[in-house]
Design an enzyme around this catalytic site. Structure first.
Site, PDB file in Angstrom:
ATOM      1  N   GLY A   1      37.569  42.400  44.539  1.00  0.00           N
ATOM      2  CA  GLY A   1      37.766  43.746  43.996  1.00  0.00           C
ATOM      3  C   GLY A   1      37.254  43.894  42.576  1.00  0.00           C
ATOM      4  CB  THR A   2      37.517  41.711  39.597  1.00  0.00           C
ATOM      5  OG1 THR A   2      38.946  41.652  39.679  1.00  0.00           O
ATOM      6  CG2 THR A   2      37.086  41.748  38.147  1.00  0.00           C
TER       7      THR A   2
ATOM      8  CG  ASN B   1      47.550  47.915  40.844  1.00  0.00           C
ATOM      9  OD1 ASN B   1      46.991  48.977  40.566  1.00  0.00           O
ATOM     10  ND2 ASN B   1      47.809  47.009  39.939  1.00  0.00           N
TER      11      ASN B   1
ATOM     12  CD  GLN C   1      47.076  46.769  45.834  1.00  0.00           C
ATOM     13  OE1 GLN C   1      47.735  46.742  46.878  1.00  0.00           O
ATOM     14  NE2 GLN C   1      46.973  45.725  45.030  1.00  0.00           N
TER      15      GLN C   1
ATOM     16  CB  SER D   1      39.874  42.883  47.226  1.00  0.00           C
ATOM     17  OG  SER D   1      40.134  41.517  47.018  1.00  0.00           O
ATOM     18  CB  ALA D   2      38.949  39.714  52.041  1.00  0.00           C
ATOM     19  CG  HIS D   3      43.047  38.590  47.482  1.00  0.00           C
ATOM     20  ND1 HIS D   3      44.246  38.630  46.833  1.00  0.00           N
ATOM     21  CD2 HIS D   3      42.154  39.144  46.634  1.00  0.00           C
ATOM     22  CE1 HIS D   3      44.081  39.185  45.639  1.00  0.00           C
ATOM     23  NE2 HIS D   3      42.815  39.507  45.504  1.00  0.00           N
TER      24      HIS D   3
ATOM     25  CB  THR E   1      23.694  31.071  48.563  1.00  0.00           C
ATOM     26  OG1 THR E   1      22.388  30.724  48.100  1.00  0.00           O
ATOM     27  CG2 THR E   1      23.905  30.556  49.972  1.00  0.00           C
TER      28      THR E   1
ATOM     29  CB  CYS F   1      46.544  41.189  35.315  1.00  0.00           C
ATOM     30  SG  CYS F   1      45.603  41.433  36.802  1.00  0.00           S
TER      31      CYS F   1
END
Ligand code: PLP
Length: 389
Positions: free
Chosen positions: A70-71, A151, A179, A199-201, A237, A325
């Site tokens: 995401g960042t 978030n 989110q 973002s996948a996580h 890559t 954060c």
């Protein structure tokens, strides 16, 4: 039993994702740019993930760029678009005061390089109106960036209305959907955006992998220069196992989204109503209608949120004071501050965020200990000797 109610910080991998990542790590070691069999196998796996994530957000596979999360997606969206549009004389950027640091600090960095930036305020419930954006936008604005869901409090912004305002003035519209993806329907066409980060996580996929969706035809400069990967948009890559994991997480999310949203909203409401009923001096922060189904943010009067967080952790319950954060510091949340809440209330709020493995038994466990912990902390502050400072 340990309870994890911090899914907005990150989520555990789905078992299907673990399996797919492990298999890809072992079998798909080829470089996706290579012409031979090994390379083509890796490329096919990436293309399958590209098609999975594009169908989750109603995009086209050719519009997907894989990033490190995401960042990076937020950085790429704002910097890439701002720099591409600089030649047109547009050097003004708009975001809201409650964006994630990935957006806020990118704007700050561009401000140091001469861009004009405006942070649009939100109302008491954490929502920004299209009219507030209209008041500040001009023909000099190149990018408007407004998060889809917040978030910390989970509120959902009126992205389509804001995108319409951006487009009336010839600006690009970016939304940080980190989110909201996999929690509520995210449809890039219905939202009317040009750029969308995810973002996948945050949805049971691996960490360190995400997507920037770029509407076909959007002018962008890459922020990572190098080889010709990702149609010259993002060099380096590809992280094949992580991208494969993201694809599997996207397919799982698409299949379960509706049912999970109903299940999680019921659990979240049970938790929220239970807390409001059993702990005096509690109040929910943010809009209670326009929000993602898994999140509640609650203020506990006369309690230091960090102390309550630690007390809960000692009971095996993981929650958050809001943005991951800024937790670990006593910095008041910039989101709650932007909503105009008192300093005390910004420092006594906890975020409970539920997800795939959350159960009713876990909700009961939290409700079973929370009233006692809050009372204990309140009694401690009552009897504490006031400091001279
Ligand atoms: N944007 C929002 C709204 C987030 O909640 C987060 C993560 O907390 C990010 C961006 C950053 O995503 P990542 O952790 O993948 O870099």
């Amino acid at each position: 039993m340990r309870v994890y109610f911090d899914y907005n910080a990150t989520t555990p991998l789905a078992p299907e994702v673990i399996e797919a990542v492990n298999t890809a790590s072992r079998d798909l070691f080829g470089n996706a740019s290579s012409v031979h069999h090994y390379g083509q196998q890796a490329k096919a796996a990436i293309d399958e993930a590209r098609s999975a994530i594009s169908s989750l957000i109603n995009g086209d596979p050719s519009e997907i760029v894989f990033t490190s999360g995401g960042t990076e997606s937020d950085n790429f969206a704002i910097r890439g678009a701002a720099e591409a549009l600089e030649v047109t004389g547009r050097r003004h950027l708009i975001a809201t005061a409650i964006e994630h640091e990935a957006v806020l600090n990118t704007l700050k960095a561009l401000a140091r390089r001469g861009w004009k930036t405006t942070l649009v305020p939100v109302d008491q419930t954490g929502i920004v109106s299209a009219d507030r954006v209209r008041e500040t936008i001009s023909r000099e604005t190149s990018v408007v960036s407004v998060m889809h869901a917040n978030n910390e409090i989970g509120t959902i912004q009126p992205i389509a209305a804001i995108a319409a305002v951006a487009h009336e003035h010839g600006a690009l519209m970016h939304t940080d959907a980190v989110q909201s993806t996999a929690k509520i329907p995210v449809d890039v066409r219905a939202l009317g955006v040009d750029l969308l980060s995810l973002s996948a996580h945050k949805f049971n996929g691996p960490k360190g992998v995400g997507v920037l969706w770029i509407k076909r035809g959007t002018r962008m400069l890459p922020i990572l220069t190098g080889g010709k990967h990702e149609r010259n948009r993002r060099a380096g890559t590809e992280n094949v196992p992580a991208i494969v994991g993201l694809g599997v997480a996207a397919r799982l999310a698409a299949r379960k989204l509706e049912a999970e949203a109903v299940r999680l909203a019921a659990l979240r409401d049970q938790l929220e109503q239970g807390i409001l009923a059993s702990v005096p001096g509690t109040i929910v922060n943010g809009d209670r209608q326009a929000r993602v189904p898994n999140t509640t943010n609650i203020s506990f009067e006369r309690v230091e949120a960090e102390s309550l967080l630690i007390a809960l952790d000692l009971e095996g319950i993981a929650v958050s004071t809001g943005s991951a954060c800024s937790s670990g510091t006593l910095e008041p949340s910039h989101v709650l501050r932007a909503m105009g809440l008192s300093t005390h209330r910004t420092q006594n709020s906890l975020r409970f965020s539920l997800g795939q493995f959350s159960t009713a038994a876990e909700v009961q466990q939290v409700l079973g200990v929370l009233p006692r912990l809050v009372e204990k902390l309140r009694n401690l502050t009552k009897t504490a000797v006031p400091s001279r400072a």
